[in-house]
Design a protein around this motif. Structure first.
Motif, PDB file in Angstrom:
ATOM      1  N   VAL A 199       7.165  -0.040 -11.835  1.00  0.00           N
ATOM      2  CA  VAL A 199       6.758   0.618 -10.594  1.00  0.00           C
ATOM      3  C   VAL A 199       5.280   0.997 -10.691  1.00  0.00           C
ATOM      4  CG1 VAL A 199       9.052   1.507 -10.054  1.00  0.00           C
ATOM      5  CG2 VAL A 199       7.512   2.875 -11.451  1.00  0.00           C
ATOM      6  N   THR A 200       4.606   0.984  -9.541  1.00  0.00           N
ATOM      7  CA  THR A 200       3.204   1.389  -9.492  1.00  0.00           C
ATOM      8  C   THR A 200       2.947   2.214  -8.240  1.00  0.00           C
ATOM      9  OG1 THR A 200       2.602  -0.684  -8.378  1.00  0.00           O
ATOM     10  CG2 THR A 200       2.353  -0.618 -10.765  1.00  0.00           C
ATOM     11  N   ASN A 201       1.935   3.062  -8.353  1.00  0.00           N
ATOM     12  CA  ASN A 201       1.375   3.776  -7.207  1.00  0.00           C
ATOM     13  C   ASN A 201      -0.125   3.515  -7.225  1.00  0.00           C
ATOM     14  OD1 ASN A 201       0.488   5.465  -5.205  1.00  0.00           O
ATOM     15  ND2 ASN A 201       1.292   7.363  -6.095  1.00  0.00           N
ATOM     16  N   SER A 202      -0.561   2.626  -6.369  1.00  0.00           N
ATOM     17  CA  SER A 202      -1.965   2.203  -6.374  1.00  0.00           C
ATOM     18  C   SER A 202      -2.902   3.287  -5.856  1.00  0.00           C
ATOM     19  CB  SER A 202      -2.132   0.932  -5.527  1.00  0.00           C
ATOM     20  OG  SER A 202      -1.721   1.156  -4.192  1.00  0.00           O
ATOM     21  N   ASN A 203      -2.353   4.375  -5.336  1.00  0.00           N
ATOM     22  CA  ASN A 203      -3.191   5.453  -4.793  1.00  0.00           C
ATOM     23  C   ASN A 203      -3.544   6.516  -5.829  1.00  0.00           C
ATOM     24  OD1 ASN A 203      -3.129   4.418  -2.056  1.00  0.00           O
ATOM     25  ND2 ASN A 203      -0.982   5.081  -1.981  1.00  0.00           N
ATOM     26  N   ILE A 204      -2.989   6.409  -7.037  1.00  0.00           N
ATOM     27  CA  ILE A 204      -3.258   7.352  -8.114  1.00  0.00           C
ATOM     28  C   ILE A 204      -3.882   6.594  -9.281  1.00  0.00           C
ATOM     29  CG2 ILE A 204      -2.240   8.926  -9.811  1.00  0.00           C
ATOM     30  CD1 ILE A 204      -2.202  10.106  -7.070  1.00  0.00           C
ATOM     31  N   LYS A 205      -4.924   7.171  -9.876  1.00  0.00           N
ATOM     32  CA  LYS A 205      -5.574   6.564 -11.024  1.00  0.00           C
ATOM     33  C   LYS A 205      -5.283   7.365 -12.291  1.00  0.00           C
ATOM     34  CE  LYS A 205      -7.798   3.129  -9.000  1.00  0.00           C
ATOM     35  NZ  LYS A 205      -7.512   1.722  -9.329  1.00  0.00           N
ATOM     36  N   HIS A 206      -4.853   6.671 -13.328  1.00  0.00           N
ATOM     37  CA  HIS A 206      -4.653   7.239 -14.650  1.00  0.00           C
ATOM     38  C   HIS A 206      -5.589   6.554 -15.644  1.00  0.00           C
ATOM     39  CE1 HIS A 206      -0.239   8.803 -14.045  1.00  0.00           C
ATOM     40  NE2 HIS A 206      -1.131   9.565 -13.461  1.00  0.00           N
TER      41      HIS A 206
END
Length: 549
Positions: free
Chosen positions: A179-186
């Motif tokens: 899963v990914t959330n492209s709106n958050i950067k880690h």
């Protein structure tokens, strides 16, 4: 129900009958006509393979095909990659084992051709010479260990919570979920190789009812999910054995143009055993490698009784515009779960700084070194749970950030610190470190400070997540070999000075470091006879509780 139908459809798409034309992802076309068995290359680069009906019956009766059956010469000079790829393509079609020819040396030149392994493969004592001095595509693997099962987009998951036990899906069987959330950067990297981070991501295993394997838990809260993919996992174990591989190193410029002339493992449930990889021809420059064994997007991988080689260290210009030492790896693990290295070693001296650390990993969980002699363990973009036991690690030691439990036992660590919490990713470990029955032997040169746990944290850089000191550190039966130190040596410390500017309460962190930590010490001895102290910067660690037994 729709996923079960999809699974059945994908299965039948992967099976062909005698005489039927097949053109799967490896770009081969297989036919069976009365013409002789031969391998040719089409104008578009695809392999065209014809296997006579007589040979088809013979190979199926034997259950085995060899590279020489498809034209491999094995003289160490003639490029055999087409024959190798053709052998595997036919074996994949009919479920046959592949065996290399004893006594052969297969030369693999620079042609862009990848052999796809989907059946048990025995490289035996055959040699493989991989020439990287002139290639068509540095990103093309030599072998890809692959599955017949295909990933599919997973619908209906809009959010996730850390340690969530179940997701609301119905699947054809156990699946690897990404899963990914492209709106958050880690992992917004700091330092000479600084960058703008990577999109929030996680990878975990669920059963057909959506129950998460809690041994490799979900490690992030996802307020939103922009993409979710499910990859069905093979229920059988694929075995790869033997092989004496030698890479003739590339002569490219020393830039971050990683070479992937490797064995890429992209299938779950794989055992690789008895392999050797060596490197020749390294000069005063060269492009880096992304792992001769490159494990990614899979789970339950065991690599054992094998020998690898550290790559020479080169220098380049990092993203901050300054010179940096450039990482190059013989082993790499990315987005993978439950990966174990058992009884493995490397050909060159683990303490020779001319050679870069042998392993790197990103986004992985449950990594194990057991009875290994390697120059380094490293987790760049986080690891959830790692174990190092019965092993010896050389000059680059243990480098990690992540979560869960980091266990080090019955091992000798020869790095500058026993554990280095990587400062470029926030020196963070959200969980526990356990050190038992170990020897910490820092390098022979005199060090101004010998620290068990090293790192650096200014509190002024946003890494994309909260950073933590380990909440619990247990150290039992540790001997620190600190005999070769300068006259003004004050003794070892638990923590290095993580922030030389934070000496009183006036220092303000924009992104506070969570330093609530307890340390339990039992039978910690030093060669110098000097006591173990908390840190040369006691203020920064004033809230850490130390318990001795």
């Amino acid at each position: 129900m729709k996923y079960s139908s999809l699974f059945i459809f994908l299965f039948f798409c992967a099976v062909t009958v005698l005489g039927q034309t097949q053109r799967p992802v490896e770009n081969v076309v297989i036919t069976s006509t009365k013409k002789k068995t031969q391998v040719a290359t089409a104008k578009n680069g695809d392999l065209q393979i014809n296997v006579s009906p007589k040979d088809v019956n013979k190979f199926k009766a034997l259950g085995v095909v060899r590279y020489s059956d498809f034209g491999a010469i094995g003289d160490g000079k003639t490029d055999d990659i087409d024959a190798i790829a053709a052998t595997h393509a036919f074996a994949n079609q009919h479920g046959l084992t592949v065996k290399a020819d004893e006594g052969y040396t297969y030369y693999i030149g620079g042609k862009e051709r990848t052999a796809v392994i989907r059946t048990d493969t025995d490289f035996g004592t055959a040699a493989f010479s991989i020439d990287d001095t002139k290639i068509e595509n540095r990103r093309a693997s030599i072998f890809v260990v692959s599955s017949n099962l295909q990933p599919f987009k997973l619908e209906g998951i809009s959010s996730l919570k850390r340690n969530q036990e179940k997701i609301d899906v119905s699947l054809p069987g156990p699946c690897l979920i990404t899963v990914t959330n492209s709106n958050i950067k880690h992992y917004i990297r700091f330092g000479l190789n600084q960058d703008n981070g990577s999109q929030q991501t996680d990878i975990f295993v669920v059963d057909k009812n959506g129950n998460v394997d809690l041994d490799a838990p979900i490690i992030w809260d996802f307020d939103q999910i922009t993409n979710a993919t499910a990859l069905p996992m093979d229920g059988t174990t694929l075995k790869i054995t033997g092989g004496r591989f030698t890479t003739i190193a590339n002569k490219a410029a020393s830039k971050y143009t990683y070479y992937s002339r490797n064995i890429a493992i992209r299938r779950s449930n794989v055992v690789l055993e008895g392999m050797e990889h060596r490197i020749v021809g390294e000069g005063d420059h060269g492009a880096p490698y992304g792992g001769f064994i490159n494990v990614g997007d899979c789970a339950y991988i065991t690599i054992k009784n094998s020998i690898f080689t550290g790559h020479k260290t080169y220098s380049t210009i990092g993203s901050a515009g300054k010179p940096v030492s450039m990482g190059s790896y013989d082993l790499q693990v990315n987005r993978a779960l439950n990966v174990s290295f058992l009884n493995c070693s490397q050909t060159n001296d683990i303490n020779d700084r001319k050679y870069w650390g042998i392993l790197a990993s990103n986004y992985s969980k449950n990594l194990v070194f057991d009875n290994c002699t390697f120059s380094r363990f490293d987790a760049h973009k986080g690891v959830a749970n790692a174990t190092i036991r019965n092993s010896e690690l050389g000059h680059m030691g243990i480098n990690a950030i992540g979560s869960g439990t980091l266990t080090i036992e019955n091992s000798t660590i020869r790095g500058r610190s026993l554990v280095n919490l990587r400062s470029d990713y926030g020196s963070t470990w959200q969980g526990e470190i356990v050190i038992r029955n170990c020897v910490f032997a820092p390098p022979g040169e005199k060090l101004t400070n010998v620290s068990l746990i090293s790192g650096s944290y200014s509190g002024l850089h946003n890494f994309g997540y909260t950073c933590y000191l380990p909440e619990r550190i247990t150290i039992e039966n540790l001997h620190i070999n600190d005999s070769n130190q300068p006259d003004d040596y004050q003794g070892p410390t638990i923590f290095k000075d993580f922030n030389q500017q934070m000496t009183d309460g006036s220092y303000q962190e924009k992104f506070p470091y969570v330093r609530a930590s307890e340390i339990f010490l039992k039978n910690v001895t030093t060669e110098s006879g000097k006591d173990l102290n908390i840190s040369n910067n006691p203020f920064m660690f004033k809230d850490v509780q130390v318990h001795t037994d």
